[in-house]
Write a protein that holds these residues in place. Structure first.
Motif, mmCIF file in Angstrom:
data_model
loop_
_atom_site.group_PDB
_atom_site.id
_atom_site.type_symbol
_atom_site.label_atom_id
_atom_site.label_comp_id
_atom_site.label_asym_id
_atom_site.label_seq_id
_atom_site.Cartn_x
_atom_site.Cartn_y
_atom_site.Cartn_z
ATOM 1 N N VAL A 276 0.841 -1.193 0.000
ATOM 2 C CA VAL A 276 0.000 0.000 0.000
ATOM 3 C C VAL A 276 0.878 1.246 0.000
ATOM 4 C CG1 VAL A 276 -1.768 1.268 1.300
ATOM 5 C CG2 VAL A 276 -1.841 -1.237 1.197
ATOM 6 N N THR B 246 -14.690 2.164 -2.388
ATOM 7 C CA THR B 246 -13.321 2.648 -2.206
ATOM 8 C C THR B 246 -12.765 2.168 -0.870
ATOM 9 O OG1 THR B 246 -13.700 4.605 -3.567
ATOM 10 C CG2 THR B 246 -11.884 4.709 -2.003
ATOM 11 N N SER C 44 -7.827 3.301 -2.497
ATOM 12 C CA SER C 44 -7.819 2.476 -3.706
ATOM 13 C C SER C 44 -9.243 2.326 -4.210
ATOM 14 C CB SER C 44 -7.235 1.088 -3.410
ATOM 15 O OG SER C 44 -7.369 0.234 -4.536
ATOM 16 N N GLY D 46 -7.897 -2.598 -4.251
ATOM 17 C CA GLY D 46 -6.596 -2.720 -3.623
ATOM 18 C C GLY D 46 -5.442 -2.975 -4.558
ATOM 19 N N THR E 62 -4.131 -0.820 -6.898
ATOM 20 C CA THR E 62 -3.279 0.373 -6.927
ATOM 21 C C THR E 62 -3.777 1.368 -5.883
ATOM 22 O OG1 THR E 62 -4.636 1.456 -8.638
ATOM 23 C CG2 THR E 62 -2.788 0.080 -9.381
ATOM 24 N N TRP E 63 -2.863 2.274 -5.469
ATOM 25 C CA TRP E 63 -3.171 3.179 -4.370
ATOM 26 C C TRP E 63 -2.768 4.607 -4.712
ATOM 27 C CZ3 TRP E 63 -5.735 1.616 -0.009
ATOM 28 C CH2 TRP E 63 -5.944 0.234 0.093
#
Length: 457
Positions: A273, A308, A328, A332, A334-335
């Motif tokens: 993350v 989200t 994200s 989850g 990409t952040w």
């Protein structure tokens, strides 16, 4: 994480609200708005720390909290939305073991769930008794159910199971009603041998009364067993609107997340993350220890950011401890880049620490509670609540009407505090020092018009 547990009894208390009636912004950018601060613990409650709070979604005036106290865990009860509280000892079903790391969660039907660790023989080279495990309870028909073991080791503390958290699937998916628990497993707690490892483990129950399925390991990369920044710690599950299971934690690789799309049966590869500069075990003057462990929440509202995922934590990327949040929108994968939650001047040497977060299921607002030293000197500390209504892009900081207090590293201050959000109502519960070494709990109660920064008086 473990605490120096010892014993006494706690009984009944009543809180009287204190009011904050001005609306202004102070010199360090915190707004002051109408809210209420009330006592939660009384004189009979000794050393309350590590508090969890939950609001009943069916009866929102029903608010429950729980904390570690000397002599056992204490349950706090409010039936008026968090303004007046009574306390009672949580029933200890195994008096041969100490209890801690308590937490509370409501399911969609308004049933209250509890989880904790119970152990004996830890930190002792040749204990006369040993045992450890993770257990859950449900509050049914006016009483707590017998303990259901998630995992239970009899006559041993190896491996050691620590710091659980609990999530319940309240979605409309086929996994609705599942109970999920994640935690840290130490090969041998406190051992500095590099061959001794820590991992994140997970279990699920498809029927809370029937018990839990065999545990599985989630983390790909292990940590050490020292119980510091190189240790896997802070495992916390959350459930998405389609029954997705997300688990977040911190360790030697940074803040990590894994997910399950089949109701907790299988997990994939860990995703970073964010990095975690300074690690999660953070030096804060006046505390035995402080952590920047990640907290996860998911937007279950019908708004534009439905689904989200949000994660908040503390780290030192700007030189001093700040609170951060990222999100994200693709389950989850990409952040976003971290957003600094506290809005005092950057790199000012002032500390913000021990964050906790709640995402309001009605309006998707992101609400973060933390200790704050922006206006204070030395170990003097106050409280701040920060709120975002734009998906974590910006946060408005609100000063909590809690008089500044001085922390002491001679007293166990816990590893977490609590905040719960429901339809614009926020109930934040936290430990503070009443004197040099006396801890107490207070609750800050805010009421916002859902989806706004507008306070409801």
């Amino acid at each position: 994480m473990l605490a120096p547990y010892a014993g006494l009894l706690s009984l009944v208390i009543l809180g009287i609200a204190s009011f904050q009636d001005a609306t202004r912004t102070d010199k360090t950018h915190r707004k002051t708005i109408v809210h209420q601060v009330v006592p939660v613990s009384g004189k009979e409650v000794i050393g309350p720390a590590e508090v969890s709070v939950a609001i009943n979604p069916i009866k929102p005036d029903e608010v429950r909290a729980i904390s570690f106290t000397h002599g056992g865990s204490t349950l706090y009860t409010s039936d008026d939305g968090g303004l007046k509280w009574t306390s009672s000892r949580f029933p200890q079903t195994d008096n041969t073991r100490m209890q801690g790391d308590d937490l509370l969660v409501y399911d969609a039907q308004g049933n209250l769930h509890h989880a904790c660790i119970r152990f004996t023989g830890i930190r002792t080279k040749r204990p006369s008794r040993a045992g450890n495990g993770i257990f859950t309870h449900r509050y049914l028909e006016g009483k707590w159910s017998p303990a259901t073991p998630v995992v239970d080791h009899v006559n041993t503390v190896e491996p050691f199971e620590d710091k659980p958290w609990l999530a319940i699937d309240n979605s409309a998916s086929s996994h609705k009603g599942n109970v999920y628990v994640s935690w840290t497993r130490f090969d041998e707690y406190g051992n500095k041998d590099p061959d001794k490892k820590s991992h994140l483990y997970f279990s699920r129950s498809t029927n809370g009364r029937a018990g839990y399925q065999p545990v599985i390991r989630v983390s790909d990369t292990p940590g050490d067993c020292v119980d510091s920044s190189q240790t896997i710690m802070g495992g916390m599950p959350a459930v998405g609107p389609k029954g997705q299971v997300y688990v977040v934690w911190s360790g030697p690789v940074g803040i990590m997340l894994d997910r399950s799309l089949d109701g907790g049966v299988t997990f994939g590869k860990d995703v970073q993350v964010q990095n975690n500069p300074g690690g999660w075990d953070q030096p804060v003057a006046g505390t035995m220890r402080a952590n920047g462990l990640p907290v996860i929440g998911v937007d279950h509202s019908t708004g534009p950011r439905h689904g989200t995922i949000y994660v908040t934590w503390a780290d030192t990327r700007h030189g001093d401890l700040d609170i951060f949040c990222c999100s994200s929108s693709d389950q989850g994968a990409t952040w976003t880049q971290p957003v600094r939650v506290n809005n005092d001047p950057q790199k000012n040497g002032k500390l913000q620490f021990f964050p906790w977060m709640s995402v309001d299921p009605a309006d998707g607002s992101v609400n973060v509670l933390f200790y704050d030293r922006r206006d204070e000197e030395g170990m003097q500390t106050t409280m701040t609540m920060a709120r975002s209504i734009d998906g974590g892009k910006t946060f408005v900081n609100y000063a909590i009407n809690q008089p500044a207090f001085t922390c002491s590293d001679k007293v166990f201050f816990g590893d977490y505090i609590g905040i719960a959000a429901h339809h614009g109502k926020l109930v934040a519960v936290y430990s503070y020092f009443k004197g040099k070494t006396e801890l107490a709990l207070s609750a800050a109660v805010f009421k916002f018009k859902p989806g706004t920064q507008e306070v409801v008086e």
